[in-house]
Design a protein around this motif. Structure first.
Motif, PDB file in Angstrom:
ATOM      1  N   THR A   1       0.852  -1.198   0.000  1.00 43.36           N
ATOM      2  CA  THR A   1       0.000   0.000   0.000  1.00 43.36           C
ATOM      3  C   THR A   1       0.879   1.235   0.000  1.00 43.36           C
ATOM      4  O   THR A   1       1.985   1.226   0.547  1.00 43.36           O
TER       5      THR A   1
ATOM      6  N   ALA B   1      -5.029   8.933  -3.549  1.00 44.80           N
ATOM      7  CA  ALA B   1      -5.299   7.958  -2.501  1.00 44.80           C
ATOM      8  C   ALA B   1      -4.011   7.704  -1.739  1.00 44.80           C
ATOM      9  O   ALA B   1      -2.967   7.450  -2.346  1.00 44.80           O
TER      10      ALA B   1
ATOM     11  N   ALA C   1      -3.429   3.185  -1.278  1.00 42.68           N
ATOM     12  CA  ALA C   1      -3.835   2.389  -2.433  1.00 42.68           C
ATOM     13  C   ALA C   1      -3.057   1.079  -2.457  1.00 42.68           C
ATOM     14  O   ALA C   1      -1.909   1.005  -2.017  1.00 42.68           O
TER      15      ALA C   1
ATOM     16  N   GLU D   1      -1.899   0.898  -9.515  1.00 41.10           N
ATOM     17  CA  GLU D   1      -2.906   0.864  -8.456  1.00 41.10           C
ATOM     18  C   GLU D   1      -3.978  -0.172  -8.804  1.00 41.10           C
ATOM     19  O   GLU D   1      -4.484  -0.210  -9.920  1.00 41.10           O
TER      20      GLU D   1
ATOM     21  N   LEU E   1      -7.659  -1.127  -7.871  1.00 36.14           N
ATOM     22  CA  LEU E   1      -8.855  -0.607  -7.205  1.00 36.14           C
ATOM     23  C   LEU E   1      -9.689  -1.731  -6.600  1.00 36.14           C
ATOM     24  O   LEU E   1     -10.242  -1.583  -5.505  1.00 36.14           O
TER      25      LEU E   1
END
Length: 330
Positions: free
Chosen positions: A35, A261, A264, A301, A303
C-alpha cells in the motif's frame, strides 16, 4: 549380459530424469502487493508570470534617443519610459501649424472683404472649410508627436528592459515589461484530450529545475474557454501562494491532481497481464481479474480484486493456468 543390464538401467534412469525435468513446476518471481500513495493527474508545462503585467512597445518605427527608466524602477500610468527620434515629425508639425495660421489669417481677410461686399459669400465658405481642414491636419501632426514618447500603460514596477539608446525599434517589439512582483501565477498549456478533466479549484503539484527535489503547490484558477486549434491545447491559469519561491519567468512542470489515494493497493507493472494478476496460494496460482487505477512506471494501483500482502507472479509465463503449481525462482 551384465553390460546389457547396465545399459538398460542407464536408459531407464535417463528416461525417468527427462520425464521429471519436463514435469517440474515453472519457476517464477513473485512480489507482494503493498500500500502507498497513488496520484492521478493531468500533466502540463507552463511559466511563472505576474497576475498584473503588460508589455510596453513603440507606436511606430523609429530610433531610440533616450531611455528614461531602468529595471526595478516603479512607474506611474502615463509616465515617459523612452523617447524616439521625432525630428522629422517636429518639422512636419511646424509646417502644418504654419499653414494653419496662414489659412486662418486668410480667412480673417476674406471675412472682412465679405462684410464690405467686396468678396462673395461662397469665397468665405471655401476659406472657412480650408481653414478648418488645415487646422485639423496641424492638430493631428501635433498629437502624433506624442507617439514618439513610450509611456507606461499602467502603474507598476519595470520587470524587464530590452532596449538601448540607438536601436531602431518597430511596433511588434517589447521594450519593457511592467507589472507587480506579487501575486504570481503560472500560465500552463493543457492538451485538449485532458482539458475536460480539469476544474477550477483543483490542487496542482509543481516542479521547477531551480528547486530540485522540492514539490511546490498551486491551485487551478482559470481555464480559457477557447483553445488553440493549432497547438491543440488550452491555457490554464494556476494561482500561486504568496510565499512561493518561484520567480517571474521560471518554467515549471505541473501535475493537476484529479484523484489522490494515500493507502492504495500497489503492484509492479510486470504483474499485470491482460487486466489480470496471478495470485500465489499454497504453491499454486490462481488468475484473478482486477480493476486498475493509476498506472505508473514503477507501480500500478489496484482498485478492486487484490488485497495488501497477497503474492502475485511477475512476468507470468505464457500458458500459466489456474491451479498450476509453481516454484520460486532462485
Amino acid at each position: 549380459m551384465r553390460r546389457r543390464l547396465l545399459v538398460a538401467l542407464v536408459l531407464v534412469l535417463a528416461a525417468a530424469g527427462g520425464w521429471f525435468w519436463w514435469t517440474m513446476p515453472p519457476a517464477v518471481a513473485i512480489a507482494l502487493a503493498t500500500t502507498g500513495p497513488a496520484l492521478r493527474a493531468v500533466y502540463a508545462t507552463g511559466s511563472v508570470e505576474p497576475v498584473h503585467w503588460a508589455r510596453v512597445g513603440p507606436a511606430l518605427r523609429a530610433r531610440i534617443t533616450q531611455v528614461l527608466v531602468d529595471e526595478g524602477d516603479r512607474v506611474t500610468e502615463g509616465q515617459p519610459m523612452a523617447r524616439l527620434d521625432n525630428r522629422e515629425a517636429v518639422h512636419r508639425a511646424e509646417e502644418t501649424e504654419a499653414r494653419a495660421r496662414f489659412a486662418e489669417e486668410d480667412l480673417a481677410r476674406i471675412r472682412t472683404l465679405v462684410t464690405r461686399d467686396i468678396a462673395a459669400r461662397a469665397t468665405l465658405d471655401r476659406a472657412e472649410a480650408e481653414a478648418r481642414a488645415v487646422r485639423a491636419v496641424a492638430e493631428a501632426a501635433q498629437r502624433r508627436l506624442d507617439d514618439y514618447i513610450v509611456r507606461a500603460p499602467a502603474a507598476g514596477v519595470v520587470l524587464r528592459r530590452d532596449v538601448e539608446v540607438g536601436e531602431v525599434v518597430d511596433t511588434p517589439a517589447s521594450l519593457f515589461w511592467i507589472g507587480e512582483p506579487r501575486p504570481l501565477r503560472v500560465t500552463a498549456e493543457v492538451d485538449e484530450e485532458d482539458i475536460a478533466q480539469v476544474r477550477e479549484g483543483q490542487r496542482v503539484l509543481l516542479r521547477a529545475d531551480a528547486f530540485p527535489g522540492q514539490v511546490l503547490t498551486a491551485t487551478v484558477g482559470q481555464i480559457t474557454p477557447k483553445g488553440d486549434a493549432t497547438r491543440k491545447a488550452y491555457r490554464v491559469r494556476l494561482v500561486l501562494p504568496d510565499d512561493t519561491p518561484l520567480l517571474i519567468g521560471m518554467t515549471v512542470e505541473a501535475n493537476i491532481v484529479l484523484r489522490q489515494a494515500e493507502d492504495a493497493v500497489l503492484v509492479p507493472p510486470a504483474a499485470i497481464r491482460d487486466g489480470r494478476v496471478f495470485v500465489v496460494q499454497r504453491e499454486t496460482v490462481q488468475p484473478r481479474q482486477v480493476e486498475l487505477g493509476v498506472q505508473g512506471p514503477r507501480a500500478v494501483e489496484i482498485l478492486r480484486g487484490l488485497q495488501r500482502g497477497e503474492a502475485v507472479v511477475l512476468d507470468p509465463p505464457a500458458g500459466l493456468a489456474a491451479g498450476q503449481p509453481v516454484r520460486l525462482r532462485p
